[in-house]
Design a protein around this motif. Sequence first.
Motif, PDB file in Angstrom:
ATOM      1  N   ARG A  28      33.932  24.334  -3.776  1.00 58.22           N
ATOM      2  CA  ARG A  28      34.332  22.960  -3.192  1.00 58.22           C
ATOM      3  C   ARG A  28      34.167  21.414  -3.918  1.00 58.22           C
ATOM      4  O   ARG A  28      34.045  21.206  -4.556  1.00 58.22           O
ATOM      5  CB  ARG A  28      33.781  23.243  -2.177  1.00 58.22           C
ATOM      6  N   TYR A  29      32.045  21.956  -4.511  1.00 59.89           N
ATOM      7  CA  TYR A  29      32.186  20.287  -5.239  1.00 59.89           C
ATOM      8  C   TYR A  29      32.854  20.493  -6.603  1.00 59.89           C
ATOM      9  O   TYR A  29      32.323  19.246  -6.843  1.00 59.89           O
ATOM     10  CB  TYR A  29      30.710  20.294  -4.349  1.00 59.89           C
ATOM     11  N   TYR A  30      32.595  21.384  -7.310  1.00 63.52           N
ATOM     12  CA  TYR A  30      33.166  21.377  -8.849  1.00 63.52           C
ATOM     13  C   TYR A  30      34.551  20.586  -8.492  1.00 63.52           C
ATOM     14  O   TYR A  30      35.165  19.762  -9.118  1.00 63.52           O
ATOM     15  CB  TYR A  30      33.709  22.280  -9.010  1.00 63.52           C
ATOM     16  N   LYS A  31      35.568  21.134  -7.527  1.00 62.68           N
ATOM     17  CA  LYS A  31      36.765  20.464  -7.680  1.00 62.68           C
ATOM     18  C   LYS A  31      36.320  18.449  -6.689  1.00 62.68           C
ATOM     19  O   LYS A  31      36.979  18.461  -7.096  1.00 62.68           O
ATOM     20  CB  LYS A  31      37.522  20.787  -6.064  1.00 62.68           C
ATOM     21  N   THR A  32      35.553  18.899  -5.640  1.00 58.10           N
ATOM     22  CA  THR A  32      35.335  17.129  -5.320  1.00 58.10           C
ATOM     23  C   THR A  32      35.582  16.492  -6.647  1.00 58.10           C
ATOM     24  O   THR A  32      35.731  15.402  -6.267  1.00 58.10           O
ATOM     25  CB  THR A  32      34.411  17.722  -4.110  1.00 58.10           C
ATOM     26  N   HIS A  33      33.793  16.891  -7.263  1.00 58.29           N
ATOM     27  CA  HIS A  33      33.747  15.744  -8.334  1.00 58.29           C
ATOM     28  C   HIS A  33      33.870  15.690  -9.755  1.00 58.29           C
ATOM     29  O   HIS A  33      33.591  15.989 -10.462  1.00 58.29           O
ATOM     30  CB  HIS A  33      32.266  16.333  -8.445  1.00 58.29           C
ATOM     31  N   ARG A  34      35.240  16.837  -9.324  1.00 53.36           N
ATOM     32  CA  ARG A  34      35.725  17.466 -10.665  1.00 53.36           C
ATOM     33  C   ARG A  34      35.063  17.814 -11.915  1.00 53.36           C
ATOM     34  O   ARG A  34      35.588  17.417 -13.086  1.00 53.36           O
ATOM     35  CB  ARG A  34      36.530  16.546 -11.342  1.00 53.36           C
ATOM     36  N   ASP A  36      31.013  17.914 -12.285  1.00 55.80           N
ATOM     37  CA  ASP A  36      30.497  17.099 -12.569  1.00 55.80           C
ATOM     38  C   ASP A  36      29.361  17.774 -11.891  1.00 55.80           C
ATOM     39  O   ASP A  36      29.077  17.672 -11.184  1.00 55.80           O
ATOM     40  CB  ASP A  36      30.941  15.200 -12.547  1.00 55.80           C
ATOM     41  N   LEU A  37      28.505  18.791 -12.978  1.00 55.47           N
ATOM     42  CA  LEU A  37      27.913  19.581 -12.244  1.00 55.47           C
ATOM     43  C   LEU A  37      26.896  18.712 -12.080  1.00 55.47           C
ATOM     44  O   LEU A  37      25.860  18.979 -10.955  1.00 55.47           O
ATOM     45  CB  LEU A  37      27.131  20.496 -13.957  1.00 55.47           C
ATOM     46  N   ASN A  38      26.209  17.347 -12.927  1.00 62.25           N
ATOM     47  CA  ASN A  38      25.339  16.068 -12.443  1.00 62.25           C
ATOM     48  C   ASN A  38      25.239  16.356 -11.237  1.00 62.25           C
ATOM     49  O   ASN A  38      24.182  16.097 -10.241  1.00 62.25           O
ATOM     50  CB  ASN A  38      24.807  15.745 -13.040  1.00 62.25           C
ATOM     51  N   LYS A  39      26.065  15.508 -10.599  1.00 62.24           N
ATOM     52  CA  LYS A  39      27.005  15.085  -9.353  1.00 62.24           C
ATOM     53  C   LYS A  39      27.207  16.275  -7.968  1.00 62.24           C
ATOM     54  O   LYS A  39      26.238  16.337  -6.949  1.00 62.24           O
ATOM     55  CB  LYS A  39      28.029  14.943  -8.866  1.00 62.24           C
ATOM     56  N   MET A  40      27.374  17.096  -8.655  1.00 66.03           N
ATOM     57  CA  MET A  40      26.626  18.131  -7.755  1.00 66.03           C
ATOM     58  C   MET A  40      25.666  19.138  -7.357  1.00 66.03           C
ATOM     59  O   MET A  40      25.528  19.225  -6.208  1.00 66.03           O
ATOM     60  CB  MET A  40      27.513  19.973  -8.390  1.00 66.03           C
ATOM     61  N   LEU A  41      24.543  18.894  -8.440  1.00 66.23           N
ATOM     62  CA  LEU A  41      23.439  18.950  -8.043  1.00 66.23           C
ATOM     63  C   LEU A  41      23.015  17.880  -6.466  1.00 66.23           C
ATOM     64  O   LEU A  41      21.925  18.637  -5.767  1.00 66.23           O
ATOM     65  CB  LEU A  41      22.029  18.692  -9.181  1.00 66.23           C
ATOM     66  N   ASN A  42      24.139  17.123  -6.380  1.00 63.62           N
ATOM     67  CA  ASN A  42      23.531  16.517  -5.436  1.00 63.62           C
ATOM     68  C   ASN A  42      23.386  16.850  -4.008  1.00 63.62           C
ATOM     69  O   ASN A  42      23.596  16.725  -3.329  1.00 63.62           O
ATOM     70  CB  ASN A  42      23.387  14.626  -5.305  1.00 63.62           C
ATOM     71  N   CYS A  43      25.070  18.038  -4.071  1.00 68.62           N
ATOM     72  CA  CYS A  43      25.505  18.347  -2.748  1.00 68.62           C
ATOM     73  C   CYS A  43      25.162  19.792  -2.372  1.00 68.62           C
ATOM     74  O   CYS A  43      25.294  20.443  -1.156  1.00 68.62           O
ATOM     75  CB  CYS A  43      27.082  18.369  -3.192  1.00 68.62           C
ATOM     76  N   VAL A  44      25.396  20.996  -3.555  1.00 72.57           N
ATOM     77  CA  VAL A  44      24.656  21.766  -3.104  1.00 72.57           C
ATOM     78  C   VAL A  44      23.018  22.394  -3.362  1.00 72.57           C
ATOM     79  O   VAL A  44      22.312  21.843  -4.370  1.00 72.57           O
ATOM     80  CB  VAL A  44      24.989  22.956  -4.559  1.00 72.57           C
TER      81      VAL A  44
END
Length: 140
Positions: A28-34, A36-44
């Motif tokens: 889900r966050y992969y799609k949301t942040h297109r 960007d694995l670094n942004k995903m770190l803030n979400c997962v």
Amino acid sequence: FGTIANVDIDKFSGEYKHSMEERSDVLRYYKTHRGDLNKMLNCVILSDSSDKERWVSDYIEPAIKKGDVPRYEAMSTTLDRSDRDENDDDEEDGNDVSLRKRNRKSSKRSRSKQKLAKKSSIKTKYNKTKKMSKREKEAG
């Protein structure tokens, strides 16, 4: 709610990591942040930079092959900039920098939420005053 101890967090972490729930969150966050694995770190939840390679190999690449998610350029660039490319001596410093950035973003979000809440309460007070003045006019 009861007190949460480190044991509880460790138990939840063991249940969450490598689970279907984590897979769902990562995709889900992969799609949301297109990608960007670094942004995903803030979400997962319970994630750190060492999870990025695992996410790609366990969840993202298989989902791309199945056609469930697109391949984003950001995935490659943010994976290349991960701590794995740094010298082992610098790894701890890289994690500290990452943690400081995440904490700074978190406190920035917190301040934004506080501002929003303050604005919301001001609007609510204004609306209540406005309604009261209408009622007063109707009564008088």
